[in-house]
Design a protein around this motif. Structure first.
Motif, PDB file in Angstrom:
ATOM      1  N   TRP A  32       0.824  -1.208   0.000  1.00 19.40           N
ATOM      2  CA  TRP A  32       0.000   0.000   0.000  1.00 19.40           C
ATOM      3  C   TRP A  32       0.859   1.259   0.000  1.00 19.40           C
ATOM      4  CZ3 TRP A  32      -4.298  -1.057  -1.886  1.00 19.40           C
ATOM      5  CH2 TRP A  32      -5.066  -2.159  -1.501  1.00 19.40           C
ATOM      6  N   MET A  33       2.021   1.196   0.652  1.00 17.02           N
ATOM      7  CA  MET A  33       2.900   2.357   0.625  1.00 17.02           C
ATOM      8  C   MET A  33       3.414   2.612  -0.784  1.00 17.02           C
ATOM      9  SD  MET A  33       4.190   4.903   2.114  1.00 17.02           S
ATOM     10  CE  MET A  33       3.947   4.577   3.867  1.00 17.02           C
ATOM     11  N   ALA A  34       3.735   1.545  -1.518  1.00 13.22           N
ATOM     12  CA  ALA A  34       4.170   1.713  -2.907  1.00 13.22           C
ATOM     13  C   ALA A  34       3.092   2.404  -3.734  1.00 13.22           C
ATOM     14  CB  ALA A  34       4.527   0.358  -3.514  1.00 13.22           C
ATOM     15  N   ALA A  35       1.833   2.076  -3.464  1.00  9.18           N
ATOM     16  CA  ALA A  35       0.728   2.718  -4.176  1.00  9.18           C
ATOM     17  C   ALA A  35       0.644   4.198  -3.821  1.00  9.18           C
ATOM     18  CB  ALA A  35      -0.581   2.017  -3.841  1.00  9.18           C
ATOM     19  N   ALA A  36       0.844   4.522  -2.546  1.00  8.88           N
ATOM     20  CA  ALA A  36       0.800   5.919  -2.115  1.00  8.88           C
ATOM     21  C   ALA A  36       1.919   6.724  -2.773  1.00  8.88           C
ATOM     22  CB  ALA A  36       0.908   6.000  -0.591  1.00  8.88           C
ATOM     23  N   ILE A  37       3.120   6.159  -2.813  1.00  6.34           N
ATOM     24  CA  ILE A  37       4.255   6.858  -3.427  1.00  6.34           C
ATOM     25  C   ILE A  37       4.013   7.067  -4.918  1.00  6.34           C
ATOM     26  CG2 ILE A  37       6.713   6.648  -3.978  1.00  6.34           C
ATOM     27  CD1 ILE A  37       6.994   5.138  -1.268  1.00  6.34           C
ATOM     28  N   ALA A  38       3.450   6.063  -5.586  1.00  4.19           N
ATOM     29  CA  ALA A  38       3.141   6.189  -7.010  1.00  4.19           C
ATOM     30  C   ALA A  38       2.133   7.314  -7.252  1.00  4.19           C
ATOM     31  CB  ALA A  38       2.607   4.869  -7.554  1.00  4.19           C
ATOM     32  N   LEU A  39       1.150   7.442  -6.374  1.00  3.59           N
ATOM     33  CA  LEU A  39       0.187   8.538  -6.503  1.00  3.59           C
ATOM     34  C   LEU A  39       0.877   9.889  -6.346  1.00  3.59           C
ATOM     35  CD1 LEU A  39      -2.922   7.211  -4.525  1.00  3.59           C
ATOM     36  CD2 LEU A  39      -2.794   7.654  -6.976  1.00  3.59           C
ATOM     37  N   GLY A  40       1.827   9.969  -5.425  1.00  9.48           N
ATOM     38  CA  GLY A  40       2.545  11.212  -5.199  1.00  9.48           C
ATOM     39  C   GLY A  40       3.292  11.699  -6.423  1.00  9.48           C
ATOM     40  N   GLU A  41       3.705  10.766  -7.290  1.00 10.40           N
ATOM     41  CA  GLU A  41       4.410  11.149  -8.513  1.00 10.40           C
ATOM     42  C   GLU A  41       3.527  11.983  -9.440  1.00 10.40           C
ATOM     43  OE1 GLU A  41       7.786  10.359  -9.896  1.00 10.40           O
ATOM     44  OE2 GLU A  41       7.862  10.578  -7.715  1.00 10.40           O
TER      45      GLU A  41
END
Length: 329
Positions: A9-18
């Motif tokens: 889920w953290m990987a998904a959050a970081i991807a959204l931040g991009e």
């Protein structure tokens, strides 16, 4: 939730931040995902101009489903109230979330641990450090500005196999192919500003825009490295002119800077040790007698070793991309 689930889920959050990168300076391009019972109930990323914050967007989408949920955010929720909106830590407390997983602590002195302290004081479990390396890369513009007082600098170079960046007469269109050039336009879209030197501006009159379908509105601010505005380089109001690489610290609203050319600008940024990331697009061509980088300030060969770490490598059509990060101890 276990570590593997948290990492996912953290990987998904970081991807959204991009999605917010290059559009929200001086605020960080944060991403946030809210999960309840294994289902995403809210997601968000920092909006253009810096507001609303990622957590505010995600909470608005989640509504009442945020109560008892886990929040994954690439950066510690802010603790300071702004005239543009409430503190995200306070909003998370009011929403009744049960747990907050943050990749990084916010170095901004207005928050810097206070956001986590507010959450913990309200009985919310806080976990930090998951996805930290990826988050540091994603938020490098904001983090560099906080730590060094300047933008994060990426230097892009198109090279032949024998290391030339242009023909002997200075021409360089095109060393690389269409796929590499498209990738370079993605890099433009993720930057707040793009810089070239005076000679490049006068010789090429570059537009420096983003020419990818759907991303045309993400063309960055144009910066000129010169003591004066160039002839034929566009209208003065379309450019910001700086006299030296160190002057990038004065650029407002610029946390991500892409340096594209030419040889003088590239060498001057390297000599000043202001390059944080190298993008080398290497084409399968030999030029022979072409133009190389100039002096970059190394006194001996030993100084050249240990300065760069390979971060990524991939094939782009017939060209090879290598991305290196500056090792700063």
């Amino acid at each position: 939730m276990g570590p593997l689930t948290d990492a996912r889920w953290m990987a998904a959050a970081i991807a959204l931040g991009e999605r917010g990168r290059g559009r929200c300076a001086p605020n960080p391009n944060v991403g946030c995902v809210i999960v309840r019972d294994g289902v995403v109930v809210g997601r968000g990323w920092t909006q253009p101009g810096g507001r609303p914050h990622a957590e505010a967007i995600a909470l608005a989408e989640a509504g009442e489903a945020a109560r008892g949920a886990t929040v994954y955010t690439s950066l510690e929720p802010c603790a300071h109230v702004s005239e543009r909106g409430p503190a995200c830590a306070s909003s998370l407390v009011a929403a009744g979330v049960a747990r907050v997983v943050a990749a990084l602590r916010d170095p901004d002195p207005r928050t810097d641990g206070r956001g986590h302290a507010m959450l913990e004081a309200a009985g919310i479990a806080v976990v930090t450090g998951i996805g930290a390396d990826a988050a540091q890369r994603s938020l490098a513009g904001f983090l560099t500005r906080q730590a060094l007082g300047r933008p994060h600098v990426t230097l892009k170079l198109g090279l032949s196999l024998d290391g030339a960046i242009a023909m002997a007469d200075g021409s360089s269109r095109w060393i690389t192919g269409a796929e590499a050039r498209a990738h370079a336009h993605v890099e433009r879209a993720k930057s707040d500003a793009i810089l070239v030197g005076r000679r490049t501006a006068e010789a090429d009159a570059p537009v420096l825009d983003v020419r990818l379908p759907g991303l045309e509105d993400r063309s960055p601010q144009r910066i000129l490295l010169a003591s004066r505005h160039p002839r034929g380089g566009g209208n003065d109001e379309e450019w910001i002119t700086i006299a030296s690489p160190s002057a990038i610290a004065t650029l407002e609203g610029v946390d991500w800077l892409l340096v594209e050319g030419g040889m003088g600008a590239a060498a001057s940024f390297l000599a000043a040790d202001l390059v944080d990331r190298l993008l080398l697009y290497r084409a399968p061509v030999l030029i022979g007698g072409g133009r190389m980088l100039g002096e970059i300030g190394l006194a001996d060969l030993a100084q050249a070793h240990g300065r760069w770490r390979l971060a990524d490598a991939r094939q782009l059509g017939s060209d090879r991309l290598e991305a290196y990060e500056r090792v700063r101890l």
